[in-house]
Motif scaffolding. Structure first.
Motif, PDB file in Angstrom:
ATOM      1  N   THR A 245      33.646   8.941  61.870  1.00 20.01           N
ATOM      2  CA  THR A 245      34.869   8.800  61.080  1.00 20.01           C
ATOM      3  C   THR A 245      35.615  10.124  61.126  1.00 20.01           C
ATOM      4  OG1 THR A 245      33.781   7.227  59.586  1.00 20.01           O
ATOM      5  CG2 THR A 245      35.831   8.238  58.825  1.00 20.01           C
ATOM      6  N   MET A 246      36.755  10.126  61.813  1.00 26.33           N
ATOM      7  CA  MET A 246      37.505  11.376  61.999  1.00 26.33           C
ATOM      8  C   MET A 246      38.119  11.845  60.679  1.00 26.33           C
ATOM      9  SD  MET A 246      37.412  12.316  65.252  1.00 26.33           S
ATOM     10  CE  MET A 246      38.895  13.180  65.764  1.00 26.33           C
ATOM     11  N   PRO A 247      38.000  13.131  60.370  1.00 36.92           N
ATOM     12  CA  PRO A 247      38.693  13.670  59.186  1.00 36.92           C
ATOM     13  C   PRO A 247      40.190  13.748  59.451  1.00 36.92           C
ATOM     14  CG  PRO A 247      37.700  15.453  60.440  1.00 36.92           C
ATOM     15  CD  PRO A 247      37.258  14.177  61.100  1.00 36.92           C
ATOM     16  N   LEU A 248      40.955  13.988  58.390  1.00 41.73           N
ATOM     17  CA  LEU A 248      42.379  14.256  58.575  1.00 41.73           C
ATOM     18  C   LEU A 248      42.530  15.582  59.311  1.00 41.73           C
ATOM     19  CD1 LEU A 248      43.927  13.503  55.047  1.00 41.73           C
ATOM     20  CD2 LEU A 248      43.864  11.999  57.034  1.00 41.73           C
ATOM     21  N   VAL A 249      43.409  15.613  60.307  1.00 37.03           N
ATOM     22  CA  VAL A 249      43.734  16.852  61.011  1.00 37.03           C
ATOM     23  C   VAL A 249      45.250  16.991  61.006  1.00 37.03           C
ATOM     24  CG1 VAL A 249      43.589  18.150  63.175  1.00 37.03           C
ATOM     25  CG2 VAL A 249      41.708  16.626  62.515  1.00 37.03           C
ATOM     26  N   VAL A 250      45.749  18.130  60.527  1.00 30.63           N
ATOM     27  CA  VAL A 250      47.194  18.376  60.547  1.00 30.63           C
ATOM     28  C   VAL A 250      47.465  19.709  61.241  1.00 30.63           C
ATOM     29  CG1 VAL A 250      47.742  16.979  58.516  1.00 30.63           C
ATOM     30  CG2 VAL A 250      47.163  19.386  58.227  1.00 30.63           C
TER      31      VAL A 250
END
Length: 345
Positions: free
Chosen positions: A265-270
Motif C-alpha cells: 500500500t503506497m503512502p502519500l507522496v507529494v
C-alpha cells in the motif's frame, strides 16, 4: 544657365549625401549583436536544466523576431562557487552584455556582485535567491524565482484533501495520526527550510495530527532520495503513511525505493516543481500531487529581462518587479484531477 544647373545638381548631390548620413547614423548606433552568459550551479538538476533550456529558446526567438544576433553561452559550475566566480569573470572580460546566474551558494554572491558592479554589467540571479542586502549593493542586480511558502502550502493542501477523501486508506495503523518522512533538498537552503516548515504547518493547521518518523537531506537528488527511503523502510517497513519531498526529483526517488522494497500500500507522496515524469506518476496514482514551479515562465521572464537589459539597458515594461528587484512566478497545484491537462501543455 549651365552654371545654375550645375549648382542645383551640386546641392542635390550634397543634400542626398547628408540625408544618407542621417538615415544611416541610427543604424550604426543600434547594437545588432548582443552576448548573454548563463552559469548554472549544476548540470544534473532536471528542473534547473528545464529553466536553462527555456532561457535559450526564448533568447533565440527574441533575436530572430527583432533581427538581432543573440549569442547565449551556458557554463556549469559543478557546485563550486569559486568556479562560478571565475566563469562570471570570464564573461565580463569577454564583454558580455548581461549575465544570468544560478548561484552555487546564495550566501556567497559578493565576488560576483563586485565584479559586475565594477564592469557595470547587469546580473539576473535565478532559482537560488541571494541575500536581500546583497541585491541592494548594485542597481543592476535582479532575482527571478518563486516564493517557497506557496509550494509548502500547496503540499499541505494536497495532503489535507487526500486525508478528507481517503482517511481510512491513508491511516494504515488507524491511529488518527499521519506518520510521515521529510525529504529535504539541501542543508541550509532557504527554499528547503521554508517549504518543509510550511507544508507541516499547513497540515496541522488543517486539524490533522502528524508524527515525524524521519527527516533526511537528499540534495534534490533522485538517487540519494531512493537510498534514504530504502534505509528508512528497514526500520519502518509498514509505518510510513506520507513522504513530503522538497522537489519532484526526490519524490520520484522515494517511489523508486517503495517499488524496490515491494510496499503493498503506497503512502502519500507529494513533491514540488512539476516534472513531466512526476506528473505522469500523479496521473497513474503513484504520487499524490505536486506544486508546479513554472520553468517555462521563469525561462521566458529571465530571457526577456536579459535581452532588454542588453539591448536598451531596461526591463520590458510588462514585467513588473517587486521592490524593483524581484520577479516571483506563482506556483500551481497539480493533482489527479488536473494532471492530464498539464501533460498536454
Amino acid at each position: 544657365m549651365k552654371k545654375k544647373i550645375a549648382m542645383l545638381m551640386l546641392f542635390a548631390v550634397t543634400g542626398s549625401l547628408l540625408s544618407s548620413c542621417k538615415s544611416n547614423q541610427p543604424e550604426e548606433e543600434i547594437n545588432k549583436s548582443i552576448k548573454i552568459g548563463v552559469t548554472m550551479y549544476n548540470e544534473f538538476d532536471p528542473f534547473t536544466e528545464d529553466i536553462r533550456h527555456n532561457i535559450e529558446e526564448n533568447l533565440l526567438k527574441l533575436g530572430q523576431d527583432s533581427e538581432v544576433d543573440v549569442t547565449t553561452t551556458v557554463v556549469y559550475s559543478s557546485k563550486n562557487q569559486l568556479v562560478q566566480n571565475e566563469q562570471v569573470d570570464d564573461f565580463i572580460e569577454k564583454g558580455y552584455d548581461a549575465i544570468c546566474v544560478n548561484l552555487v551558494d546564495r550566501t556567497d554572491a559578493s565576488v560576483i556582485i563586485e565584479k559586475a558592479k565594477s564592469a557595470d554589467i547587469p546580473i539576473i540571479f535565478f532559482n537560488r535567491e541571494p541575500v536581500e542586502d546583497d541585491l541592494r549593493r548594485f542597481d543592476k542586480l535582479y532575482y527571478v524565482g518563486a516564493k517557497p511558502e506557496e509550494s509548502g502550502r500547496i503540499q499541505g493542501e494536497l495532503v489535507l484533501s487526500a486525508w478528507e477523501d481517503r482517511e481510512e486508506d491513508i491511516d494504515l495503523n488507524h491511529d488518527g495520526v499521519i506518520q510521515y518522512v521529510m525529504l529535504e533538498g539541501e542543508a541550509g537552503h532557504p527554499d528547503a527550510i521554508i517549504r518543509s516548515r510550511v507544508s507541516v504547518d499547513t497540515i496541522t493547521a488543517g486539524g490533522v495530527e502528524i508524527e515525524r518518523l524521519g527527516d533526511e537531506i537528499a540534495n534534490w537528488d533522485r538517487q540519494q532520495a531512493q537510498t534514504k527511503i530504502n534505509s528508512l523502510l528497514q526500520g519502518y517497513p509498514r509505518q510510513i503513511e506520507l513522504i513530503l519531498a522538497n522537489d519532484d526529483n526526490m519524490a520520484l526517488g522515494a517511489v523508486d525505493a517503495l517499488k524496490e522494497f515491494g510496499v503493498q500500500t503506497m503512502p502519500l507522496v507529494v513533491g514540488v516543481n512539476g516534472q513531466t515524469e512526476a506528473i505522469e506518476q500523479i496521473k497513474s496514482g503513484l504520487i499524490e500531487g505536486t506544486a508546479l514551479n513554472n520553468a517555462k515562465e521563469k525561462g521566458r521572464i529571465i530571457a526577456e529581462m536579459a535581452y532588454g537589459l542588453s539591448f536598451n539597458n531596461s526591463i520590458p515594461e510588462d514585467i513588473q518587479l517587486t521592490k524593483g528587484k524581484y520577479y516571483f512566478v506563482p506556483y500551481e497545484k497539480i493533482d489527479r484531477k488536473n494532471a492530464r491537462q498539464y501533460l498536454q501543455e
